[in-house]
Write a protein that holds these residues in place. Structure first.
Motif, PDB file in Angstrom:
ATOM      1  N   HIS A  10      12.321   1.139   8.571  1.00  0.00           N
ATOM      2  CA  HIS A  10      10.976   0.765   7.883  1.00  0.00           C
ATOM      3  C   HIS A  10       9.887   1.161   8.484  1.00  0.00           C
ATOM      4  CE1 HIS A  10       9.281  -1.302   4.849  1.00  0.00           C
ATOM      5  NE2 HIS A  10       8.366  -2.189   5.547  1.00  0.00           N
ATOM      6  N   GLU A  11       9.855   0.847   9.714  1.00  0.00           N
ATOM      7  CA  GLU A  11       8.765   1.339  10.379  1.00  0.00           C
ATOM      8  C   GLU A  11       8.411   2.909  10.439  1.00  0.00           C
ATOM      9  OE1 GLU A  11       6.912   0.822  14.973  1.00  0.00           O
ATOM     10  OE2 GLU A  11       8.819   0.062  14.385  1.00  0.00           O
ATOM     11  N   SER A  14       6.177   3.716   7.535  1.00  0.00           N
ATOM     12  CA  SER A  14       4.933   3.622   7.442  1.00  0.00           C
ATOM     13  C   SER A  14       4.134   4.884   7.773  1.00  0.00           C
ATOM     14  CB  SER A  14       4.509   2.508   8.311  1.00  0.00           C
ATOM     15  OG  SER A  14       4.730   2.902   9.905  1.00  0.00           O
ATOM     16  N   ASP A  15       4.713   5.768   8.275  1.00  0.00           N
ATOM     17  CA  ASP A  15       3.974   7.363   8.779  1.00  0.00           C
ATOM     18  C   ASP A  15       3.731   7.677   6.999  1.00  0.00           C
ATOM     19  OD1 ASP A  15       3.415   9.919   8.527  1.00  0.00           O
ATOM     20  OD2 ASP A  15       4.246  10.096  10.861  1.00  0.00           O
ATOM     21  N   PRO A  16       2.709   8.129   6.695  1.00  0.00           N
ATOM     22  CA  PRO A  16       2.372   8.460   5.182  1.00  0.00           C
ATOM     23  C   PRO A  16       3.345   9.847   4.760  1.00  0.00           C
ATOM     24  CG  PRO A  16       0.390   7.973   5.923  1.00  0.00           C
ATOM     25  CD  PRO A  16       1.302   8.013   7.163  1.00  0.00           C
ATOM     26  N   ARG A  47       6.820   8.998   4.654  1.00  0.00           N
ATOM     27  CA  ARG A  47       7.013   8.116   3.093  1.00  0.00           C
ATOM     28  C   ARG A  47       6.951   9.067   2.217  1.00  0.00           C
ATOM     29  NH1 ARG A  47       9.271   3.670   1.473  1.00  0.00           N
ATOM     30  NH2 ARG A  47       8.388   2.783  -0.581  1.00  0.00           N
ATOM     31  N   ARG A  71      11.534  -1.610   0.043  1.00  0.00           N
ATOM     32  CA  ARG A  71      12.222  -1.690   0.953  1.00  0.00           C
ATOM     33  C   ARG A  71      13.758  -1.624   0.674  1.00  0.00           C
ATOM     34  NH1 ARG A  71      11.946  -5.589   6.541  1.00  0.00           N
ATOM     35  NH2 ARG A  71      13.478  -4.571   7.753  1.00  0.00           N
TER      36      ARG A  71
END
Length: 507
Positions: free
Chosen positions: A467-468, A471-473, A476, A486
């Motif tokens: 999930h972390e 967070s990188d666009p 993602r 999620r």
């Protein structure tokens, strides 16, 4: 190697239409543009030795391609011109045309690996790649994507301009028959649809006439073979455009769930093609970097070979894998089950299985095959991870044993109620049926419940990191599929929701 005979300069403005996978003249932007803007148009297909030598295409898919090309030849004959064949490195052939004063236009088709490098190099030669396919190539592809796709599907189709093709004067001694002989193309698969636009249009008409039976047929493999469109190979090679298919169904199919369900598959086709355009790495790397190398250390060639040969001891998996090798086709649910079983139960690296499917599938589309394999293997980090239970799939989708009995003949004497777990067949019944489980048919290679639990625990341990990473666009954007939330765990299988939210390969 053979290229066209000495290529003369065109008489007037001349343009080559380089066909690769859009093997039609209707609704083809490159054909329409070339005939509208140039005096002379030369249609070209290059038999690329790399395609035949790379080992990722079975002979039945190559034969389907050749049937598509024969049909395209006839289409150009009707247009009063000739489809030119070459057998060479495509870049060398294109360079020769450019040197003789020809422009070159082609459709922009998302791809990866060799095809991506080929097209990038062709662009440096001046090839003009044009696109009208519902795929966004500028900005954030997710922004307004559905409206963009709908605009493509509902827009007018393209036709060759009335000015026609002119006389290109290019000749070649390369023929389809010569290529088949050169590479000893010997298809071994049965029940493969005939390639080409005319055959695809016939299948489309027959499917739409019976489309009401589609929703109840897509999950059961024995029903899906005859009750779904079987147009996926024709779409993969561009005998029909997705827009043509959409508009025919919209015009001719009755309103209702069947039409809605099938049309949703056309949107999914564009969606997954968009994913490959966004990131060609889908074919080689887990899109979520947390899962790079997942299961690599657990690679077991014996387990892989048993899966490939349909000798796992799980009848629905074994029937599906044997059907794949014999026919080059499976309905989506069985593809998903086999991918999930390979990755989640056998704990094998997803790309080995994805490449095996890509080799055998006649409709093998890189955008669909590899993105779906990653999703079923749970390496995207988004959406629910579905671990298909092959025993439940027997009970739900082959309750009469039709599919298992056909493809696992050693179990034909076994009644359907025992086909989910033949290893539990009492000894006296084994004697009565003449089936010795462990000799005639293998015991399960692994403990399904233990393997499923282990996979769930391993993925749960990586959930926070996965999930972390999202967070990188950029990651993602690459990984996002149908739902942007999620990932959650599924308890043990996928049922109806899987057919509603995943691409079905058009049956």
């Amino acid at each position: 190697m053979s290229a066209p005979d000495a290529i003369a300069s065109p008489s007037g403005d001349g343009c080559v239409v380089w066909h690769r996978r859009q093997l039609r003249t209707a609704d083809h932007l490159a054909v329409a543009r070339a005939t509208r803007e140039y005096d002379v148009v030369c249609p070209l297909f290059v038999f690329d030795p790399a395609f035949h030598d790379d080992g990722l295409a079975c002979d039945s898919r190559i034969r389907f391609l050749h049937e598509c090309l024969a049909d395209l030849q006839r289409a150009y004959d009707r247009h009063g011109t000739t489809l030119v064949f070459a057998h060479d490195d495509p870049l060398s052939t294109l360079e020769a045309f450019v040197a003789a004063g020809w422009d070159v236009v082609a459709t922009a088709d998302p791809t990866g690996r060799y095809g991506l490098h080929r097209d990038e190099a062709a662009a440096t030669l001046g090839v003009d790649f044009v696109a009208d396919d519902g795929i966004k190539r500028d900005g954030d592809s997710r922004e307004g994507w559905s409206d963009h796709a709908e605009a493509y599907l509902t827009d007018e189709t393209h036709s060759p301009d009335a000015s026609a093709f002119g006389d290109h004067g290019v000749s070649s001694d390369v023929t389809i028959d010569a290529i088949e002989a050169e590479y000893d193309v010997s298809p071994s698969k049965s029940r493969v649809p005939t390639g080409g636009r005319e055959a695809a249009l016939d299948r489309l008409e027959a499917f739409v006439a019976d489309i009401a039976t589609y929703p109840e047929s897509i999950s059961a493999p024995s029903k899906a073979e005859s009750k779904t469109s079987r147009l996926s190979p024709s779409l993969r090679f561009g005998c029909l455009s997705v827009r043509e298919l959409f508009q025919y169904v919209d015009d001719h199919a009755d309103d209702g769930r069947a039409r809605e369900l099938f049309v949703s598959r056309l949107y999914w086709n564009r969606h997954y093609t968009q994913k490959l355009e966004d990131w060609p790495g889908w074919m080689d790397h887990a899109v979520n970097p947390v899962f790079r190398g997942f299961n690599r250390s657990r690679h077991d060639s014996a387990l892989v070979d048993a899966w490939k040969q349909g000798q796992t001891g799980f009848p629905m998996v074994d029937a599906s894998m044997r059907c794949l090798r014999a026919t080059g086709w499976l309905n989506f649910r069985m593809r998903a089950m086999c991918a999930s079983f390979f990755s989640d139960i056998l704990h094998q690296p997803w790309r080995i299985g994805a490449d095996y499917f890509y080799y055998h599938l006649v409709d093998a589309d890189p955008a669909i095959n590899y993105t779906q394999w990653q999703q079923q293997a749970g390496v995207t980090g988004v959406n629910a991870m579905r671990i298909y239970n092959p025993r439940k799939q027997v009970r739900d989708n082959d309750p009469n044993g039709t599919f298992v009995h056909e493809w696992v003949p050693e179990l034909r004497p076994v009644p359907p109620e025992y086909l989910d777990r033949p290893e539990r067949l009492p000894l006296h019944l084994q004697t009565e049926f003449g089936v010795d489980v462990g000799t005639d048919y293998p015991y399960p290679l692994v403990d399904y419940e233990a393997r499923r639990e282990e996979t769930t625990d391993r993925h749960r341990a990586l959930d926070d990191r996965a999930h972390e990473a999202l967070s990188d666009p950029e990651i993602r954007r690459r990984a996002s599929l149908s739902r942007r939330r999620r990932r959650r765990r599924s308890s043990d299988d996928s049922s109806t929701p899987g057919d509603q939210t995943d691409l079905s390969e058009f049956g």
